[in-house]
Design an enzyme around this catalytic site. Structure first.
Site, PDB file in Angstrom:
ATOM      1  N   LYS A 195      29.106  71.522  61.288  1.00 20.61           N
ATOM      2  CA  LYS A 195      29.006  72.730  60.451  1.00 20.61           C
ATOM      3  C   LYS A 195      27.549  73.047  60.130  1.00 20.61           C
ATOM      4  O   LYS A 195      27.242  74.053  59.508  1.00 20.61           O
ATOM      5  CB  LYS A 195      29.792  72.534  59.155  1.00 20.61           C
ATOM      6  CG  LYS A 195      31.300  72.448  59.368  1.00 20.61           C
ATOM      7  CD  LYS A 195      32.000  72.293  58.063  1.00 20.61           C
ATOM      8  CE  LYS A 195      33.434  71.803  58.225  1.00 20.61           C
ATOM      9  NZ  LYS A 195      34.351  72.809  58.757  1.00 20.61           N
ATOM     10  N   ASP A 235      31.718  66.864  48.058  1.00 23.61           N
ATOM     11  CA  ASP A 235      32.025  67.257  49.429  1.00 23.61           C
ATOM     12  C   ASP A 235      31.027  68.355  49.805  1.00 23.61           C
ATOM     13  O   ASP A 235      31.127  69.492  49.342  1.00 23.61           O
ATOM     14  CB  ASP A 235      33.479  67.753  49.476  1.00 23.61           C
ATOM     15  CG  ASP A 235      33.833  68.420  50.795  1.00 23.61           C
ATOM     16  OD1 ASP A 235      32.936  68.658  51.625  1.00 23.61           O
ATOM     17  OD2 ASP A 235      35.029  68.720  50.988  1.00 23.61           O
ATOM     18  N   GLN A 237      30.352  72.441  53.236  1.00 24.49           N
ATOM     19  CA  GLN A 237      29.956  73.855  53.296  1.00 24.49           C
ATOM     20  C   GLN A 237      28.632  74.110  52.587  1.00 24.49           C
ATOM     21  O   GLN A 237      28.132  75.243  52.588  1.00 24.49           O
ATOM     22  CB  GLN A 237      31.049  74.735  52.658  1.00 24.49           C
ATOM     23  CG  GLN A 237      32.384  74.668  53.358  1.00 24.49           C
ATOM     24  CD  GLN A 237      32.349  75.269  54.756  1.00 24.49           C
ATOM     25  OE1 GLN A 237      31.474  76.062  55.103  1.00 24.49           O
ATOM     26  NE2 GLN A 237      33.312  74.882  55.581  1.00 24.49           N
ATOM     27  N   HIS A 249      39.182  71.417  49.738  1.00 26.30           N
ATOM     28  CA  HIS A 249      39.709  71.337  51.107  1.00 26.30           C
ATOM     29  C   HIS A 249      40.693  70.159  51.127  1.00 26.30           C
ATOM     30  O   HIS A 249      40.533  69.205  50.358  1.00 26.30           O
ATOM     31  CB  HIS A 249      38.518  71.056  52.041  1.00 26.30           C
ATOM     32  CG  HIS A 249      38.829  71.081  53.496  1.00 26.30           C
ATOM     33  ND1 HIS A 249      39.424  70.031  54.146  1.00 26.30           N
ATOM     34  CD2 HIS A 249      38.593  72.026  54.440  1.00 26.30           C
ATOM     35  CE1 HIS A 249      39.544  70.327  55.441  1.00 26.30           C
ATOM     36  NE2 HIS A 249      39.044  71.535  55.638  1.00 26.30           N
ATOM     37  N   CYS A 295      42.827  75.119  55.348  1.00 29.44           N
ATOM     38  CA  CYS A 295      42.988  73.736  54.866  1.00 29.44           C
ATOM     39  C   CYS A 295      42.766  73.662  53.357  1.00 29.44           C
ATOM     40  O   CYS A 295      42.199  72.686  52.854  1.00 29.44           O
ATOM     41  CB  CYS A 295      42.044  72.775  55.591  1.00 29.44           C
ATOM     42  SG  CYS A 295      42.391  72.624  57.329  1.00 29.44           S
TER      43      CYS A 295
HETATM   44  C1  LIG Z   1      34.745  71.983  52.109  1.00 30.97           C
HETATM   45  C2  LIG Z   1      35.183  71.197  53.311  1.00 30.97           C
HETATM   46  N1  LIG Z   1      35.407  69.893  53.186  1.00 30.97           N
HETATM   47  C3  LIG Z   1      35.764  69.129  54.219  1.00 30.97           C
HETATM   48  C4  LIG Z   1      35.941  69.663  55.461  1.00 30.97           C
HETATM   49  C5  LIG Z   1      36.350  68.772  56.595  1.00 30.97           C
HETATM   50  O1  LIG Z   1      35.327  68.692  57.518  1.00 30.97           O
HETATM   51  P1  LIG Z   1      35.540  67.899  58.904  1.00 30.97           P
HETATM   52  O2  LIG Z   1      36.793  68.490  59.508  1.00 30.97           O
HETATM   53  O3  LIG Z   1      34.315  68.218  59.677  1.00 30.97           O
HETATM   54  O4  LIG Z   1      35.684  66.473  58.567  1.00 30.97           O
HETATM   55  C6  LIG Z   1      35.747  71.021  55.648  1.00 30.97           C
HETATM   56  C7  LIG Z   1      35.978  71.643  56.961  1.00 30.97           C
HETATM   57  O5  LIG Z   1      36.259  72.814  57.062  1.00 30.97           O
HETATM   58  C8  LIG Z   1      35.341  71.810  54.543  1.00 30.97           C
HETATM   59  O6  LIG Z   1      35.116  73.115  54.676  1.00 30.97           O
END
Ligand SMILES: Cc1ncc(COP(=O)(O)O)c(C=O)c1O
Length: 422
Positions: A242, A216, A219, A139, A380
């Protein structure tokens, strides 16, 4: 006829005996909503999940009965709010099996957690010529903070390629690890492809060289039972919204040993123990990284989400989610011209697909008319789109409250898309 015969299956046939889907769905008030006159089918859980009544109630309770600033108060309400907020920290620790509460830092979300590590750890311990490894399925929030760090300290970003199924090419990862590598940051589950990454192996290969690893977990936490000690990672970032909790709050787990060595990320109230104009002494963990009034209701709401998740039967949740994914994969594979992007052997809750002649936004718009909420775009993760040579995908992302019948509704809606676009 665009769809070949879909397999016969229904929620009732699969669900009620072992996994009480109807009861679970009743916990989430928004799932009763109608959209454009049709029952809502919510398949945008990867972007944000829905909230059970227990979380909504916890937020309301805080504002109705405990609203107060935390940590420095000497009055009753402040003590109550502090106790609730700190109890939530303990719930998070337990939920991901961290060793101590001080390893749980409340942040705004995954994005802030990763930026914190990049700026605090990265700027202190990385220098010109050092290398940071990420994967090709990250992401943007696990790419851009590292690129910014690279610009600041003169380090280089190295990228582990992914294969055509959307899996990390482990030989390439091994090849990228070298004496210049100083940090590894990879996703645990891909938001664009659904791939579950072999995180434990990635961590252990990095640790053989003494390298810290950030995962990270944005998900992963909604789908897997995450155990940071078992994974062995040094940092793990995830978002409350999430995982059925509130927006604006998330968690950075860090191994205490590393957090102790890192300077604060932001300065302000609460992160200090003594301030003079000559010198400021920083607070102990985790407060050293929590400057300013935090998202108090968010932390408490996240604690309520964890209580909710902890009461579920996870083997059943997992089996149900796998059924959803398998059924959806099968149903969508039967649609002429539909191509699934992301066919890894290990996947969680995400189905991304494309048509050569219909743009993902058009698919998403027509699905919305049928009450089906999906995401259309680059998610993203523009480098993932580039890797697969597509501008965008339509992404259905599932949660445990989704049903097989909802997948049938989506499949029929996609059939309508194809009728409209010929
Ligand atoms: C794999 C992953 N990392 C990071 C993020 C960023 O999360 P946040 O916008 O809640 O900080 C997302 C959000 O879709 C994501 O799917």
């Amino acid at each position: 006829m665009l769809m070949k015969a879909a397999p016969q299956n229904s929620d009732l046939a699969m669900g009620q005996s072992s996994f009480d889907l109807a009861r679970i769905r009743a916990d989430f008030p928004i799932l009763q909503a109608k959209v454009h006159g049709k029952p809502l089918v919510y398949f945008d859980n990867g972007a944000t999940s829905q909230k059970p009544q227990a979380v909504i109630d916890a937020l309301a309770h805080y504002y109705q009965a405990e609203n107060s600033n935390i940590h420095r108060g000497v009055h009753y309400l402040s003590e109550q709010a502090t106790a609730s907020y700190e109890a939530a920290r303990g719930k998070v620790r337990n939920f991901i099996n961290a060793r101590a509460d001080k390893e749980i830092i409340f942040v705004r979300g995954t994005t802030e957690g990763i930026n914190l590590v990049a700026q605090s750890y990265g700027r202190s311990f990385l220098k010109t010529g050092d290398e940071i490894i990420v994967s090709a399925m990250e992401h943007h929030s696990n790419i851009v903070p590292w690129q910014m760090l690279c610009e600041q300290v003169g380090a280089k970003l190295r990228v582990i390629p992914i294969n055509h199924d959307g899996e990390i090419v482990m030989e390439e990862y091994r090849r990228l690890l070298n004496d210049k590598t100083k940090f590894v940051a990879v996703t645990h589950v891909s938001n664009a492809l659904g791939t579950i990454v072999p995180a434990k192996e990635i961590v252990s290969l990095a640790h053989e060289r003494g390298l810290p690893v950030l995962l990270d977990g944005a998900q992963a936490v909604p789908h897997l039972q995450v155990d940071v000690q078992d994974l062995g990672c040094d940092f793990y970032a995830f978002s409350g919204h999430k995982m059925f909790g509130p927006t604006g709050v998330g968690v950075l787990y860090g191994r205490a040993e590393l957090l102790e060595k890192m300077p604060p990320y932001q300065g302000g109230g609460d992160m200090i123990s003594l301030v003079t104009f000559e010198k400021t002494h920083y607070n102990v963990l985790p407060y050293k990284f929590e400057a300013g009034t935090p998202h108090i209701s968010g932390g408490i709401g996240l604690g309520a989400a964890i209580d909710y998740l902890s009461a579920l039967d996870w083997p059943q949740v997992s089996a149900h989610e796998h059924r959803l994914l398998d059924y959806a994969t099968d149903a969508l594979s039967r649609i002429d011209g539909l191509r699934i992007i992301g066919t890894a052997k290990q996947k969680a809750g995400v189905l991304s697909f494309v048509f050569d002649h219909v743009h993902a936004h058009d698919v998403g718009t027509i699905l919305d008319q049928e009450g089906v909420a999906v995401r259309a775009g680059h998610h993203c993760a523009m480098p993932v789109m580039q890797r697969f040579g597509v501008p965008a995908t339509t992404r259905a992302s599932f949660a445990f409250y989704n049903t097989i019948d909802e997948i049938d509704v989506m499949a029929r809606a996609i059939e309508r898309v194809l009728k409209v676009f010929g």
